[in-house]
Write an enzyme that holds these catalytic residues in place. Sequence first.
Site, PDB file in Angstrom:
ATOM      1  N   ASP A 131      71.766 -57.773 -60.293  1.00  0.00           N
ATOM      2  CA  ASP A 131      71.987 -57.689 -58.855  1.00  0.00           C
ATOM      3  C   ASP A 131      71.058 -58.616 -58.078  1.00  0.00           C
ATOM      4  O   ASP A 131      70.128 -59.208 -58.648  1.00  0.00           O
ATOM      5  CB  ASP A 131      71.813 -56.232 -58.375  1.00  0.00           C
ATOM      6  CG  ASP A 131      70.549 -55.561 -58.916  1.00  0.00           C
ATOM      7  OD1 ASP A 131      69.713 -56.250 -59.522  1.00  0.00           O
ATOM      8  OD2 ASP A 131      70.398 -54.347 -58.714  1.00  0.00           O
ATOM      9  N   ASN A 141      67.986 -41.959 -56.914  1.00  0.00           N
ATOM     10  CA  ASN A 141      69.257 -41.279 -56.633  1.00  0.00           C
ATOM     11  C   ASN A 141      70.275 -41.506 -57.745  1.00  0.00           C
ATOM     12  O   ASN A 141      71.460 -41.257 -57.565  1.00  0.00           O
ATOM     13  CB  ASN A 141      69.815 -41.751 -55.281  1.00  0.00           C
ATOM     14  CG  ASN A 141      70.127 -43.243 -55.264  1.00  0.00           C
ATOM     15  OD1 ASN A 141      69.975 -43.926 -56.281  1.00  0.00           O
ATOM     16  ND2 ASN A 141      70.563 -43.755 -54.126  1.00  0.00           N
ATOM     17  N   HIS A 151      71.056 -44.438 -59.124  1.00  0.00           N
ATOM     18  CA  HIS A 151      71.794 -45.707 -59.126  1.00  0.00           C
ATOM     19  C   HIS A 151      71.400 -46.584 -60.307  1.00  0.00           C
ATOM     20  O   HIS A 151      70.291 -46.482 -60.843  1.00  0.00           O
ATOM     21  CB  HIS A 151      71.697 -46.439 -57.775  1.00  0.00           C
ATOM     22  CG  HIS A 151      70.404 -47.108 -57.463  1.00  0.00           C
ATOM     23  ND1 HIS A 151      69.721 -46.893 -56.288  1.00  0.00           N
ATOM     24  CD2 HIS A 151      69.678 -48.040 -58.137  1.00  0.00           C
ATOM     25  CE1 HIS A 151      68.644 -47.647 -56.274  1.00  0.00           C
ATOM     26  NE2 HIS A 151      68.585 -48.352 -57.383  1.00  0.00           N
ATOM     27  N   GLU A 201      75.452 -47.658 -56.010  1.00  0.00           N
ATOM     28  CA  GLU A 201      74.930 -46.505 -55.293  1.00  0.00           C
ATOM     29  C   GLU A 201      75.869 -45.300 -55.440  1.00  0.00           C
ATOM     30  O   GLU A 201      77.051 -45.461 -55.746  1.00  0.00           O
ATOM     31  CB  GLU A 201      74.798 -46.857 -53.802  1.00  0.00           C
ATOM     32  CG  GLU A 201      73.740 -47.923 -53.511  1.00  0.00           C
ATOM     33  CD  GLU A 201      72.328 -47.346 -53.445  1.00  0.00           C
ATOM     34  OE1 GLU A 201      71.995 -46.429 -54.216  1.00  0.00           O
ATOM     35  OE2 GLU A 201      71.551 -47.845 -52.603  1.00  0.00           O
TER      36      GLU A 201
HETATM   37  C1  GLP Z   1      66.285 -51.374 -57.586  1.00  0.00           C
HETATM   38  C2  GLP Z   1      67.126 -52.138 -58.593  1.00  0.00           C
HETATM   39  C3  GLP Z   1      67.486 -51.283 -59.799  1.00  0.00           C
HETATM   40  C4  GLP Z   1      66.252 -50.557 -60.302  1.00  0.00           C
HETATM   41  C5  GLP Z   1      65.713 -49.681 -59.212  1.00  0.00           C
HETATM   42  C6  GLP Z   1      64.537 -48.829 -59.655  1.00  0.00           C
HETATM   43  O1  GLP Z   1      67.032 -50.631 -56.699  1.00  0.00           O
HETATM   44  N1  GLP Z   1      68.338 -52.634 -58.013  1.00  0.00           N
HETATM   45  O2  GLP Z   1      68.045 -52.112 -60.798  1.00  0.00           O
HETATM   46  O3  GLP Z   1      66.575 -49.813 -61.444  1.00  0.00           O
HETATM   47  O4  GLP Z   1      65.308 -50.526 -58.150  1.00  0.00           O
HETATM   48  O5  GLP Z   1      63.355 -49.507 -59.445  1.00  0.00           O
HETATM   49  P1  GLP Z   1      61.947 -49.062 -60.005  1.00  0.00           P
HETATM   50  O6  GLP Z   1      61.944 -49.419 -61.444  1.00  0.00           O
HETATM   51  O7  GLP Z   1      60.963 -49.869 -59.218  1.00  0.00           O
HETATM   52  O8  GLP Z   1      61.826 -47.601 -59.772  1.00  0.00           O
END
Ligand code: GLP
Length: 248
Positions: free
Chosen positions: A67, A136, A138, A143
């Site tokens: 992404d 959440n 995702h 989402e």
């Molecule tokens: C972002 C990314 C996700 C990732 C998420 C969790 O939203 N788009 O791919 O898994 O963050 O991030 P973290 O690892 O910092 O908790």
Amino acid sequence: MKVYCTNNYEAMSRKAAAVMAAQIIAKPDCLLGLATGSTPIGLYQDLIAGCKQGDLDFSRVTTVNLDEYAGLPGTHDQSYRYFMDHNLFDHVNIDIANTNVPNGTAADPAQECERYEALLRKLGPADIQLLGMGRNGHIGFNEPGDAFIAPTHVVELTASTIDANARFFASRDEVPKKALTMGVGAIMRARRVLVVVSGEDKAQAVRDAFAGPITPQVPASILQLHPDVVLVGDKAALAGLLETGVKL
Ligand code: GLP
């Protein structure tokens, strides 16, 4: 699903890096699906160390990232292109031309999603797709919603995701409100999915995803339908799931 529970973040990173490294060694021209977020940073550091020690060769590896924020150029320090360059690509012997991240500044984001989806189809299924998880539930930027969306698409970020990611920006207002994300189609087509989770703030999402109903309200729950998922988490993140009696 295989579940590996580690004592802490460092051990989680080493275990997950070993799974990725095994893939690169077994198939030097593999296609890796990569993820951003704070969780995979330690894993990437371990892969960099493996490359510097001469154990890992990225010269024939191709990558596709999940992404990108809409509106952020690759030079912006919070863009996911910048993240990947700085946390992995600049430190290993990969050909940068073989690294792919959606273009957040494309004039027509919908068209960019079509281009990216066509690229994913052309490159074929990822040999391994790395995923973190949002609080959440995702994955990528898929989402919670009323339906699972298969192709790469533009998404409106939820308030909870904007809140969670605000820590990386000067203020909440600077967090982009939209993103381009691989859909669940390409994630589910990957031959293997490697999920990394750390910390107690992920415990509920992990439990919901892997022990709750399969629902687009918890996007990661679709992974219950994937035949080869490896979940590597520290004990804080896996606490809720382990309570359900899942086998290690
Ligand atoms: C972002 C990314 C996700 C990732 C998420 C969790 O939203 N788009 O791919 O898994 O963050 O991030 P973290 O690892 O910092 O908790």
